[in-house]
Motif scaffolding. Structure first.
Motif, PDB file in Angstrom:
ATOM      1  N   LEU A 228       6.688   9.157  11.423  1.00 36.99           N
ATOM      2  CA  LEU A 228       7.686   9.694  10.685  1.00 36.99           C
ATOM      3  C   LEU A 228       8.386   8.661   9.629  1.00 36.99           C
ATOM      4  CD1 LEU A 228       9.944  11.842  10.119  1.00 36.99           C
ATOM      5  CD2 LEU A 228      11.179  11.021  11.964  1.00 36.99           C
ATOM      6  N   TYR A 229       8.525   7.247  10.193  1.00 37.49           N
ATOM      7  CA  TYR A 229       9.015   6.242   9.363  1.00 37.49           C
ATOM      8  C   TYR A 229       7.906   5.888   8.163  1.00 37.49           C
ATOM      9  CZ  TYR A 229       9.918   1.403   7.795  1.00 37.49           C
ATOM     10  OH  TYR A 229      10.191   0.280   7.078  1.00 37.49           O
ATOM     11  N   LEU A 230       6.690   5.873   8.374  1.00 39.80           N
ATOM     12  CA  LEU A 230       5.746   5.426   7.313  1.00 39.80           C
ATOM     13  C   LEU A 230       5.712   6.729   6.227  1.00 39.80           C
ATOM     14  CD1 LEU A 230       3.161   3.611   9.482  1.00 39.80           C
ATOM     15  CD2 LEU A 230       4.755   2.760   8.044  1.00 39.80           C
ATOM     16  N   GLU A 231       5.696   8.032   6.751  1.00 37.74           N
ATOM     17  CA  GLU A 231       5.587   8.838   5.956  1.00 37.74           C
ATOM     18  C   GLU A 231       6.703   9.119   5.123  1.00 37.74           C
ATOM     19  OE1 GLU A 231       4.683  12.304   8.238  1.00 37.74           O
ATOM     20  OE2 GLU A 231       2.621  12.023   8.469  1.00 37.74           O
ATOM     21  N   THR A 232       7.908   8.724   5.381  1.00 34.58           N
ATOM     22  CA  THR A 232       9.209   8.733   4.794  1.00 34.58           C
ATOM     23  C   THR A 232       8.980   7.790   3.665  1.00 34.58           C
ATOM     24  OG1 THR A 232      10.493   9.537   6.617  1.00 34.58           O
ATOM     25  CG2 THR A 232      11.592   8.727   4.919  1.00 34.58           C
ATOM     26  N   CYS A 233       8.659   6.510   3.890  1.00 35.62           N
ATOM     27  CA  CYS A 233       8.527   5.383   2.953  1.00 35.62           C
ATOM     28  C   CYS A 233       7.561   5.846   2.054  1.00 35.62           C
ATOM     29  CB  CYS A 233       8.238   4.060   3.818  1.00 35.62           C
ATOM     30  SG  CYS A 233       9.537   3.582   4.847  1.00 35.62           S
ATOM     31  N   GLY A 234       6.426   6.475   2.429  1.00 35.97           N
ATOM     32  CA  GLY A 234       5.511   6.801   1.478  1.00 35.97           C
ATOM     33  C   GLY A 234       5.610   7.829   0.381  1.00 35.97           C
ATOM     34  N   LYS A 235       6.521   8.609   0.641  1.00 39.52           N
ATOM     35  CA  LYS A 235       7.167   9.390  -0.199  1.00 39.52           C
ATOM     36  C   LYS A 235       7.538   8.889  -1.702  1.00 39.52           C
ATOM     37  CE  LYS A 235       7.811  13.315   2.982  1.00 39.52           C
ATOM     38  NZ  LYS A 235       8.935  14.156   3.770  1.00 39.52           N
ATOM     39  N   PHE A 236       8.249   7.483  -1.485  1.00 43.57           N
ATOM     40  CA  PHE A 236       8.726   7.040  -2.572  1.00 43.57           C
ATOM     41  C   PHE A 236       7.797   6.062  -3.291  1.00 43.57           C
ATOM     42  CE2 PHE A 236      11.974   8.321   0.314  1.00 43.57           C
ATOM     43  CZ  PHE A 236      12.960   8.843  -0.418  1.00 43.57           C
ATOM     44  N   GLN A 237       6.600   5.747  -2.880  1.00 41.58           N
ATOM     45  CA  GLN A 237       5.518   5.249  -3.652  1.00 41.58           C
ATOM     46  C   GLN A 237       5.175   6.024  -4.906  1.00 41.58           C
ATOM     47  OE1 GLN A 237       4.415   2.385  -2.913  1.00 41.58           O
ATOM     48  NE2 GLN A 237       5.310   2.102  -0.840  1.00 41.58           N
ATOM     49  N   VAL A 238       5.341   5.401  -5.975  1.00 38.73           N
ATOM     50  CA  VAL A 238       5.064   5.734  -7.361  1.00 38.73           C
ATOM     51  C   VAL A 238       3.905   4.923  -7.943  1.00 38.73           C
ATOM     52  CG1 VAL A 238       5.877   6.177  -9.786  1.00 38.73           C
ATOM     53  CG2 VAL A 238       7.343   6.503  -7.589  1.00 38.73           C
ATOM     54  N   ALA A 239       2.885   5.592  -8.535  1.00 39.16           N
ATOM     55  CA  ALA A 239       1.928   4.893  -9.172  1.00 39.16           C
ATOM     56  C   ALA A 239       2.174   4.212 -10.434  1.00 39.16           C
ATOM     57  CB  ALA A 239       0.579   6.000  -9.592  1.00 39.16           C
ATOM     58  N   GLY A 240       1.824   2.837 -10.377  1.00 40.74           N
ATOM     59  CA  GLY A 240       2.185   1.837 -11.363  1.00 40.74           C
ATOM     60  C   GLY A 240       3.338   1.264 -11.219  1.00 40.74           C
ATOM     61  N   VAL A 241       4.065   1.606 -10.193  1.00 41.95           N
ATOM     62  CA  VAL A 241       5.626   0.798  -9.983  1.00 41.95           C
ATOM     63  C   VAL A 241       5.325   0.021  -8.523  1.00 41.95           C
ATOM     64  CG1 VAL A 241       7.964   1.119  -9.351  1.00 41.95           C
ATOM     65  CG2 VAL A 241       6.710   2.862 -10.715  1.00 41.95           C
ATOM     66  N   HIS A 242       5.622  -1.397  -8.800  1.00 36.40           N
ATOM     67  CA  HIS A 242       5.653  -2.358  -7.786  1.00 36.40           C
ATOM     68  C   HIS A 242       7.016  -2.269  -7.148  1.00 36.40           C
ATOM     69  CE1 HIS A 242       4.359  -5.801  -5.559  1.00 36.40           C
ATOM     70  NE2 HIS A 242       5.434  -6.226  -5.891  1.00 36.40           N
ATOM     71  N   LEU A 243       7.124  -1.869  -5.891  1.00 35.82           N
ATOM     72  CA  LEU A 243       8.140  -1.926  -4.943  1.00 35.82           C
ATOM     73  C   LEU A 243       7.783  -3.084  -3.827  1.00 35.82           C
ATOM     74  CD1 LEU A 243       8.561   1.878  -4.266  1.00 35.82           C
ATOM     75  CD2 LEU A 243       9.814   0.441  -5.923  1.00 35.82           C
ATOM     76  N   ALA A 244       8.931  -3.481  -3.098  1.00 36.37           N
ATOM     77  CA  ALA A 244       8.913  -4.370  -2.127  1.00 36.37           C
ATOM     78  C   ALA A 244       8.017  -3.823  -1.015  1.00 36.37           C
ATOM     79  CB  ALA A 244      10.496  -4.773  -1.775  1.00 36.37           C
ATOM     80  N   PRO A 245       7.405  -4.790  -0.418  1.00 34.30           N
ATOM     81  CA  PRO A 245       6.567  -4.223   0.778  1.00 34.30           C
ATOM     82  C   PRO A 245       7.548  -3.569   1.877  1.00 34.30           C
ATOM     83  CG  PRO A 245       6.697  -6.497   0.950  1.00 34.30           C
ATOM     84  CD  PRO A 245       7.271  -6.300  -0.449  1.00 34.30           C
ATOM     85  N   THR A 246       7.224  -2.489   2.390  1.00 34.73           N
ATOM     86  CA  THR A 246       7.655  -1.809   3.469  1.00 34.73           C
ATOM     87  C   THR A 246       7.971  -2.657   4.699  1.00 34.73           C
ATOM     88  OG1 THR A 246       6.888   0.315   2.728  1.00 34.73           O
ATOM     89  CG2 THR A 246       7.687   0.250   4.719  1.00 34.73           C
TER      90      THR A 246
END
Length: 461
Positions: A228-246
């Motif tokens: 549940l935690y990883l899927e919730t974080c994965g929904k905010f991954q955008v291609a080409g956008v670098h985010l801080a590691p989960t």
């Protein structure tokens, strides 16, 4: 009211009492005395309580008074359940704390039920002096939960005791004692629902089986929270956008070993000693059998080795043991055992047994009632008979000796001529074996016959 200091902006959980002032109230008014504490920050909760539990629990347990200080809430309850993760997130969660929060149990009989508790050392009145400095981690069926308690102090001897100690819990009503959910061990604790899984000690029900069951449940619960935690974080991954590691999910707390479960169950059994004694002394029967043996005594070890010679027991027609005594010699001390058994029947107003099978002293000489009948003098209608196995041994002793090579076969022939298997039970077992013929065949062993089929004597003829 207990007042706690606020250490910093986080309103940490917090307090340890240093002094208390008690107001004497009239007997018609029964409430908790007004207690004010000179407080210091309680740092020990930060070491024994995980990070994900601290924020939500501080909001659930404490409120702010008119001066802005953290105060223990007056509306306390036993169980506190965490809010958990949000159903919908507008941005990626910054930490996995909300996904791994666990329930919290607060044991405070003095503050919640207004009990008048006595000091276990001097029997003077105990007063509350804040929260106990240690939080317990309790093993549950699908994970862990945490337990805290209040700290009680005797103003006479200055002794302090935690409210979850057995000496305090035994002063409560039985209905309130049942609300305490766990068995406390040295470091970890175990919920009573887990230990109840071992009460029915049937075939295959062991500490190893319980350990495997807990590992499976804990792993499934931990994996579902991680997904549940990883899927919730994965929904905010955008291609080409670098985010801080989960942030990584929390590691699963290991399940204690089967040896720890067994030792904790044994400790919990001692707390139910009166219940066990009542269940054991509630067994009766109409057909009794007494037996004496040395085999069990040989298993005694340590300081108890060599202190006894015989163990005598009385069972009923269902194979249940009514009473058992360990004696220094055969026949010694059996009078007290017989008197206790007769008194049990008398107090329970049960009909005395009809038959007693013994291994010796069954014959009656002229004018003599026999040694076995003399033990049970209050049961004049009790019929004394020789046990069939000892009858066979006496019959064989007049023909041959145990060292003869044909002695085992001779005993089997005698047993077969006296006993017969129940035909209905044997036919059912044969049908069951034929149903699994493709796997194991139809041959039935003596152990299978003894386990599934009844046996009876053929009769006088």
């Amino acid at each position: 009211m207990v007042i706690y200091s606020s250490s910093g902006e986080d309103d940490e959980l917090m307090v340890e009492a240093a002094s208390a002032v008690e107001q004497e109230l009239s007997p018609s008014v029964h409430c908790i005395p007004h207690v004010v504490f000179q407080v210091v920050p309680l740092e020990s909760w930060k070491s024994s309580l995980p990070r994900e539990q601290q924020e939500w629990l501080s909001k659930a347990l404490f409120v702010k008074d008119w001066t802005g200080r953290a105060v223990l809430s007056n509306e306390l309850q036993l169980w506190y359940h965490p809010p958990g993760p949000h159903l919908i997130y507008s941005q990626r969660p910054s930490s996995p704390d909300a996904f791994f929060q666990r329930p919290f149990f607060l044991w405070a009989p003095y503050r919640i039920w207004q009990y008048s508790l006595k000091c276990p050392s001097c029997a003077h009145k105990l007063t509350s002096c804040g929260l106990y400095k240690t939080v317990r981690r309790v093993l549950d069926l699908d994970g862990w939960y945490y337990m805290g308690t209040e700290y009680l102090e005797c103003r006479y001897c200055t002794k302090k005791v935690a409210a979850w100690s057995r000496s305090v819990r035994e002063q409560l009503d039985f209905s309130h004692q049942l609300l305490f959910p766990a068995e406390l061990a040295y470091r970890l604790s175990c919920d009573k629902k887990v230990l109840s899984q071992m009460k029915g000690r049937t075939l295959g029900n062991s500490a190893n089986r319980l350990y495997s069951f807990l590992v499976k449940n804990h792993t499934e619960e931990w994996m579902s929270r991680c997904m549940l935690y990883l899927e919730t974080c994965g929904k905010f991954q955008v291609a080409g956008v670098h985010l801080a590691p989960t942030a990584h999910p929390f590691r699963m707390q290991p399940v204690p070993t089967s040896g720890w479960l067994l030792s904790t169950y044994a400790r919990e059994t001692f707390s139910r000693m009166e219940e066990l004694q009542a269940s054991v002394t509630s067994i009766f029967g109409s057909i009794l059998k007494t037996e004496s043996t040395k085999k069990v005594i040989k298993k005694l070890a340590g300081v108890d080795a060599g202190t006894a010679q015989w163990m005598s027991s009385v069972g009923n027609e269902l194979g249940q043991v009514l009473i058992c005594v360990v004696t220094a010699g055969e026949g010694y001390g059996l009078q007290d055992m017989a008197k206790g058994l007769q008194k049990r029947y008398e107090l329970a107003r049960r009909t005395p047994p009809e038959v007693l099978y013994v291994d010796r002293d069954c014959c009656r000489a002229d004018g003599d009632s026999g040694a076995a009948a003399a033990l049970f003098a209050s049961w004049p209608l009790l019929e004394i008979r020789l046990d069939i196995w000892h009858f066979i041994r006496r019959l064989a002793a007049g023909v041959t000796a145990e060292s003869h090579p044909l002695y085992p076969d001779f005993m089997r022939r005698i047993s077969a001529s006296i006993f017969e298997w129940d035909t209905e039970d044997v036919s059912r077992l044969q049908r069951a074996k034929q149903a699994e013929q493709s796997r194991r065949g139809t041959v039935q062993s003596a152990k299978e016959m003894a386990r599934h089929c009844r046996r009876r004597t053929r009769g006088a003829q």
